[in-house]
Design an enzyme around this catalytic site. Structure first.
Site, PDB file in Angstrom:
ATOM      1  N   GLU A  32      29.052  38.190  26.147  1.00 55.54           N
ATOM      2  CA  GLU A  32      27.542  37.747  26.335  1.00 55.54           C
ATOM      3  C   GLU A  32      27.375  37.230  27.729  1.00 55.54           C
ATOM      4  O   GLU A  32      27.894  36.415  28.266  1.00 55.54           O
ATOM      5  CB  GLU A  32      27.518  36.563  25.263  1.00 55.54           C
ATOM      6  CG  GLU A  32      26.108  36.261  25.292  1.00 55.54           C
ATOM      7  CD  GLU A  32      25.641  35.300  24.094  1.00 55.54           C
ATOM      8  OE1 GLU A  32      26.426  35.101  23.156  1.00 55.54           O
ATOM      9  OE2 GLU A  32      24.665  34.772  23.991  1.00 55.54           O
TER      10      GLU A  32
ATOM     11  N   GLU B 156      34.403  31.934  19.398  1.00 55.07           N
ATOM     12  CA  GLU B 156      34.157  31.675  20.677  1.00 55.07           C
ATOM     13  C   GLU B 156      35.273  31.319  21.717  1.00 55.07           C
ATOM     14  O   GLU B 156      35.970  30.350  21.145  1.00 55.07           O
ATOM     15  CB  GLU B 156      32.959  30.846  20.991  1.00 55.07           C
ATOM     16  CG  GLU B 156      31.606  31.315  20.284  1.00 55.07           C
ATOM     17  CD  GLU B 156      30.350  30.614  20.687  1.00 55.07           C
ATOM     18  OE1 GLU B 156      30.423  29.739  21.698  1.00 55.07           O
ATOM     19  OE2 GLU B 156      29.505  30.997  20.091  1.00 55.07           O
TER      20      GLU B 156
ATOM     21  N   ASP C 207      26.250  32.211  13.733  1.00 52.27           N
ATOM     22  CA  ASP C 207      26.047  30.581  13.747  1.00 52.27           C
ATOM     23  C   ASP C 207      24.606  30.607  14.461  1.00 52.27           C
ATOM     24  O   ASP C 207      23.975  29.308  14.305  1.00 52.27           O
ATOM     25  CB  ASP C 207      27.109  29.726  14.396  1.00 52.27           C
ATOM     26  CG  ASP C 207      27.162  29.916  15.861  1.00 52.27           C
ATOM     27  OD1 ASP C 207      26.720  30.851  16.425  1.00 52.27           O
ATOM     28  OD2 ASP C 207      27.893  28.898  16.493  1.00 52.27           O
ATOM     29  N   SER C 208      24.247  31.559  14.926  1.00 59.41           N
ATOM     30  CA  SER C 208      22.629  31.697  15.472  1.00 59.41           C
ATOM     31  C   SER C 208      21.749  31.194  14.271  1.00 59.41           C
ATOM     32  O   SER C 208      20.544  30.873  14.351  1.00 59.41           O
ATOM     33  CB  SER C 208      22.361  32.791  16.021  1.00 59.41           C
ATOM     34  OG  SER C 208      22.813  33.872  15.235  1.00 59.41           O
TER      35      SER C 208
ATOM     36  N   ASP D   9      31.005  33.878  11.404  1.00 57.52           N
ATOM     37  CA  ASP D   9      31.131  33.311  12.541  1.00 57.52           C
ATOM     38  C   ASP D   9      31.517  31.917  12.555  1.00 57.52           C
ATOM     39  O   ASP D   9      30.809  30.906  11.700  1.00 57.52           O
ATOM     40  CB  ASP D   9      29.802  33.162  13.392  1.00 57.52           C
ATOM     41  CG  ASP D   9      29.662  33.132  14.713  1.00 57.52           C
ATOM     42  OD1 ASP D   9      31.033  33.271  15.402  1.00 57.52           O
ATOM     43  OD2 ASP D   9      28.575  32.973  15.544  1.00 57.52           O
TER      44      ASP D   9
ATOM     45  N   LYS E 161      34.482  35.682  13.420  1.00 61.55           N
ATOM     46  CA  LYS E 161      34.348  35.696  14.887  1.00 61.55           C
ATOM     47  C   LYS E 161      34.631  34.262  15.394  1.00 61.55           C
ATOM     48  O   LYS E 161      34.133  33.303  14.645  1.00 61.55           O
ATOM     49  CB  LYS E 161      33.027  36.202  15.404  1.00 61.55           C
ATOM     50  CG  LYS E 161      32.716  36.002  16.890  1.00 61.55           C
ATOM     51  CD  LYS E 161      31.463  36.834  17.350  1.00 61.55           C
ATOM     52  CE  LYS E 161      30.201  36.017  17.279  1.00 61.55           C
ATOM     53  NZ  LYS E 161      30.304  34.925  18.050  1.00 61.55           N
TER      54      LYS E 161
HETATM   55  O1  KIV Z   1      25.529  33.707  16.365  1.00 61.45           O
HETATM   56  C1  KIV Z   1      25.472  34.869  16.993  1.00 61.45           C
HETATM   57  O2  KIV Z   1      24.489  35.350  16.624  1.00 61.45           O
HETATM   58  C2  KIV Z   1      26.375  35.375  17.899  1.00 61.45           C
HETATM   59  C3  KIV Z   1      25.899  36.621  18.330  1.00 61.45           C
HETATM   60  C4  KIV Z   1      24.790  36.347  19.560  1.00 61.45           C
HETATM   61  C5  KIV Z   1      26.988  37.398  19.194  1.00 61.45           C
HETATM   62  O3  KIV Z   1      27.148  34.807  18.168  1.00 61.45           O
END
Ligand code: KIV
Length: 281
Positions: free
Chosen positions: A185, A118, A47-48, A86, A116
């Site tokens: 992280e 969090e 989600d970056s 994500d 993934k």
């Molecule tokens: O969103 C992302 O790119 C991440 C990574 C930094 C692990 O969660």
């Protein structure tokens, strides 16, 4: 040569064999192709995306539809790496049913190999339900950007003995809930080492030292394509924005002085046909 598709169980096997795991983010066709052809083990459609591609100030407003759109682009080209989608903020904190529904979208529409999300202990029931639905889940603890405001900003986590113990408990809960690996992280390297030794699933570090079972970086940070800031834990292997800027400047100058296009970039026309054209009126 046909590339063999890597699988989620392959990642655990790498830990068992003492082989490190490489992971990078990608959000579209060209970068996914480069990462996959480079032999990267796991590609995260992070989600970056919100920050490094869409230019938002943080990841909070990234939507499921945006994530699915980009996951499709990545999964469509990847032949070898495990592709993870994500789960964005708000997609798994409403109800377990909604979380499963959204995780299903990553699999059915995005064609990801897993997701993934969090959080530690508190998200374990969600993880358990998604895993029970047949979807591989990677956890993410330490600095969790989606809840950075609750953590007091983008700060290193687990610096006190008490906080470090809580991180270990989080990691154990996620393992028990069925996560196949966990991103660590921005936590002190000695704590990441302890967690890595105490759980049987692979740890993937980002700002968590060399003892993790693997490493992940945001590709745009790693190649120097994100201009706003570069976290301490990023190694910038190339400053590709400088190369691209130089190319843009050269193109602009070429256009303005008529150096581009050259004959080899242009199409010709049969002389006889050209003569047949009547330009008299
Ligand atoms: O969103 C992302 O790119 C991440 C990574 C930094 C692990 O969660």
């Amino acid at each position: 040569m046909e590339q063999k598709k890597k699988t989620v169980p392959d990642m655990k096997a790498r830990k068992t064999a003492g082989l490190k795991i490489s992971m990078l983010t990608a959000y579209d066709y060209p970068w996914a192709l480069l990462a996959d052809q480079g032999g990267i083990d796991m590609i995260l459609v992070g989600d970056s995306l919100g920050m490094v591609v869409l230019g938002y100030k943080d990841t909070i407003s990234v939507t499921m539809d945006q994530m699915i759109h980009h996951t499709k682009a990545v999964a469509g080209v990847v032949k070898s790496a495990v592709v993870l989608g994500d789960m964005p903020f708000g997609s798994y904190n409403v109800s377990i049913e909604k979380a499963i529904e959204n995780a299903n979208r990553f699999m059915k529409e995005g064609r990801a190999d897993g997701i993934k999300l969090e959080g530690g202990k508190s998200v374990a029931p969600v993880v358990e339900a998604i895993v029970r639905a047949g979807i591989p889940v990677q956890g993410h603890i330490g600095l969790t950007p989606q809840t950075a405001s609750a953590l007091g900003g983008f700060k290193v986590q687990g610096k006190s003995a008490e906080a470090a113990r809580a991180l270990l408990e989080d990691a154990k809960s996620l393992e028990a809930a069925g996560c196949f690996s966990i991103v660590l992280e921005a936590i002190p390297a000695p704590i990441a080492k302890i967690i890595t030794e105490k759980i049987s699933i692979p740890t993937i570090g980002i700002g968590a030292g060399v003892h993790c079972d693997g490493q992940v970086l945001v590709t745009h940070d790693m190649v120097g394509l994100f201009d706003r800031f570069t976290p301490k834990f990023v190694k910038q292997y190339v400053k590709i924005s400088a190369t691209i800027s130089a190319a843009i400047a050269e193109y602009k100058a070429d256009v303005e002085c008529g150096k581009f296009p050259e004959e080899k970039h242009s199409f010709i026309m049969n002389e006889e046909e050209l003569k047949k054209m009547d330009f008299s009126n």
